[in-house]
Design an enzyme around this catalytic site. Structure first.
Site, PDB file in Angstrom:
ATOM      1  NE  ARG A 127      44.305  17.028  49.139  1.00 35.37           N
ATOM      2  CZ  ARG A 127      44.369  18.088  48.101  1.00 35.37           C
ATOM      3  NH1 ARG A 127      45.428  18.414  47.358  1.00 35.37           N
ATOM      4  NH2 ARG A 127      43.309  18.914  48.329  1.00 35.37           N
ATOM      5  CE  LYS A 175      35.739  37.704  42.041  1.00 35.36           C
ATOM      6  NZ  LYS A 175      36.789  36.867  41.191  1.00 35.36           N
ATOM      7  N   GLY A 200      37.941  25.618  50.074  1.00 31.22           N
ATOM      8  CA  GLY A 200      39.249  25.660  50.257  1.00 31.22           C
ATOM      9  C   GLY A 200      39.708  26.594  51.505  1.00 31.22           C
ATOM     10  N   GLY A 243      36.564  23.219  44.908  1.00 29.11           N
ATOM     11  CA  GLY A 243      35.663  23.305  43.753  1.00 29.11           C
ATOM     12  C   GLY A 243      34.508  22.321  43.841  1.00 29.11           C
TER      13      GLY A 243
HETATM   14  P1  ADP Z   1      36.205  29.479  49.969  1.00 22.73           P
HETATM   15  O1  ADP Z   1      37.760  29.168  49.336  1.00 22.73           O
HETATM   16  O2  ADP Z   1      36.377  29.199  51.097  1.00 22.73           O
HETATM   17  O3  ADP Z   1      35.423  29.419  48.985  1.00 22.73           O
HETATM   18  P2  ADP Z   1      36.875  32.174  48.852  1.00 22.73           P
HETATM   19  O4  ADP Z   1      37.979  31.696  48.206  1.00 22.73           O
HETATM   20  O5  ADP Z   1      35.515  32.611  48.208  1.00 22.73           O
HETATM   21  O6  ADP Z   1      36.408  31.263  50.102  1.00 22.73           O
HETATM   22  O7  ADP Z   1      37.317  33.586  49.906  1.00 22.73           O
HETATM   23  C1  ADP Z   1      38.346  33.529  50.658  1.00 22.73           C
HETATM   24  C2  ADP Z   1      38.984  34.712  50.611  1.00 22.73           C
HETATM   25  O8  ADP Z   1      38.108  35.853  50.812  1.00 22.73           O
HETATM   26  C3  ADP Z   1      39.950  34.681  51.844  1.00 22.73           C
HETATM   27  O9  ADP Z   1      41.263  35.106  51.213  1.00 22.73           O
HETATM   28  C4  ADP Z   1      39.714  36.188  52.625  1.00 22.73           C
HETATM   29  O10 ADP Z   1      40.821  36.968  52.887  1.00 22.73           O
HETATM   30  C5  ADP Z   1      38.737  37.059  51.593  1.00 22.73           C
HETATM   31  N1  ADP Z   1      37.989  38.022  52.082  1.00 22.73           N
HETATM   32  C6  ADP Z   1      36.808  37.647  53.165  1.00 22.73           C
HETATM   33  N2  ADP Z   1      36.517  38.742  53.509  1.00 22.73           N
HETATM   34  C7  ADP Z   1      36.815  39.857  52.752  1.00 22.73           C
HETATM   35  C8  ADP Z   1      36.630  41.337  52.602  1.00 22.73           C
HETATM   36  N3  ADP Z   1      35.744  41.799  53.366  1.00 22.73           N
HETATM   37  N4  ADP Z   1      37.473  42.131  51.686  1.00 22.73           N
HETATM   38  C9  ADP Z   1      38.173  41.387  50.983  1.00 22.73           C
HETATM   39  N5  ADP Z   1      38.413  40.053  50.960  1.00 22.73           N
HETATM   40  C10 ADP Z   1      37.993  39.271  51.853  1.00 22.73           C
END
Ligand code: ADP
Ligand code: MG
Length: 397
Positions: free
Chosen positions: A36, A203, A354, A377
């Site tokens: 950073r 989610k 992230g 975010g």
């Molecule tokens: P980002 O930070 O890129 O927005 P998220 O925080 O929404 O992504 O999601 C990332 C997490 O989702 C990862 O830690 C990953 O392990 C989890 N994940 C991905 N696919 C699955 C799944 N099928 N079941 C449970 N967790 C999952």
């Protein structure tokens, strides 16, 4: 969203307030990753080279109590910055007061000063995070022009971004901020088509806003990750023990109807009985996940499908990994999508989020994307089409 940038203002002899993102990981006072700080150098160097006095500040971690301050000083950051710039950097261990004012007044053109963690102002009543008007006004009084280069906090109205800007001081974007506005803002507002969005992660509830905004803007939306199974449930498939948000099934149904052919779900999954890299895996033949199993990654047929859907895309926005990429048995979907994107010709490819950014970097694809957003975010909210207060506060062109 045309915003003024640092190139639109005269910096010569000016006291230039620069809100940077120096929120680096620290372990016992030692910086474990200086990305950073390195990322902020173009803006800082530009100020110096154009005869300005660079007054830098940032938050670092969360500070709520006096005890929280321990290990959260920006002093080691100022030291590292001095090494990177190859010149002295004055560090002022205060966020306000006579010592800071004197140090600022003693600066010469091309000098660099860092003052203490802006969140130290949260100890006594959340002045920074609560956007205390008096604090914003005070910081603004220290300079002639304000450069906001901290995209990661642009979705929050804090004294160190919105507070300073709302005093009316000329406010422009730094190079990092400008890059985020260019890439994410333009991908969503005026994409070169076909525009394919890939949404995954844990989610549905985290990504509803993004899906809703992109339904009208993208040509295709590929869904992967844990949220797949809430959509499957909405379609009436068996999902075993897969991650599901029961209260979002109805919404998933609505989204499927609204999006029509645009929304593309995986057609197979890599499953396991346990959330572990040691347990046996099984690849489904179709959407249904057998009883006792949970879907932890998209399967090989889905990778092929997504690769085909991505072919010819001119804009790709990706948010959320395709599976539990942290475990090698469930990383293939995310790797497959990384590869498909890496092989695109002449496409603008963007990762916002992230964990998705971490996944692409960890899996070795960092240099294959046009842009990897620095703000989880903030990039999510930009993809949702929301107005980010930190961005809105920057002067329009
Ligand atoms: P980002 O930070 O890129 O927005 P998220 O925080 O929404 O992504 O999601 C990332 C997490 O989702 C990862 O830690 C990953 O392990 C989890 N994940 C991905 N696919 C699955 C799944 N099928 N079941 C449970 N967790 C999952
Ligand atoms: Mg995440």
């Amino acid at each position: 969203m045309a915003k003024k940038t640092i190139k639109d203002v005269d910096l010569k002899d000016k006291k230039v307030l620069v809100r940077v993102d120096f929120n680096v990981p620290l372990k016992e006072g030692v910086i474990t990753n200086d990305n950073r700080i390195v990322a902020a150098l173009p803006t800082i160097n530009y100020v110096i080279e154009n005869g300005g006095k660079a007054i830098l500040f940032s938050h670092l971690g969360r500070v709520k109590t006096e005890e929280d301050k321990a290990g959260k000083s920006l002093k080691p950051v100022a030291e590292r910055l001095s090494e990177l710039l190859g010149k002295p950097v004055t560090f002022v261990p205060e966020t306000r007061g006579a010592a800071l004012e004197t140090a600022v007044n003693n600066m010469k053109d091309g000098d660099v000063l860092v003052f203490e963690n802006t969140r130290f102002e949260d100890v006594d009543g959340k002045k920074e995070s609560g956007n205390d008007a008096e604090l914003g006004k005070y910081w603004a009084s220290l300079g002639d022009v304000f450069v906001n280069d901290a995209f990661g906090t642009a979705h929050r109205a804090h004294a160190s971004n919105v507070g300073i800007a709302s005093t009316g001081i000329p406010t422009v974007a730094g190079f990092l901020m400008d890059k985020e506005i260019q890439f994410i803002g333009e991908a969503v507002e005026s994409p070169k088509r076909p525009f394919v969005a890939i949404l995954g992660g844990a989610k549905v509830s985290d990504k509803i806003g993004v899906i809703e905004n992109l339904i009208s803007k993208a040509d295709k939306i590929l869904i992967g990750g844990g949220m797949t199974y809430t959509f499957y449930k909405a379609q009436g498939h068996e999902i075993g023990n897969s991650l599901v948000e029961e209260d979002k099934v109805a919404l998933a149904k609505e989204l499927i109807e609204k999006a029509g052919d645009k929304l593309i779900l995986p057609i197979d999954s890599v499953c396991s009985k346990e959330f572990s890299n040691d347990a046996e895996t099984l690849i489904t033949d179709g959407a249904a996940v057998p009883e006792g199993y949970m879907g932890l990654d998209i399967g090989p047929k889905s990778i092929e499908l997504f690769t085909n859907e991505l072919a010819g895309a001119k804009t790709v926005v990706w948010n959320g990994p395709m599976g539990v990429f942290e475990m090698s048995n469930f990383a293939k979907g995310t790797i497959g999508v990384c590869e498909a994107i890496a092989n695109l010709n002449d496409a603008t490819t963007i990762i916002g989020g992230g964990d998705s950014a971490a996944a692409a970097i960890q899996l070795g694809f960092a240099d294959k994307f046009t842009h990897i957003s620095t703000g989880g975010g903030a990039s999510l909210e930009l993809l949702e089409g929301k107005t980010l207060p930190g961005l809105a506060a920057i002067n329009d062109k």
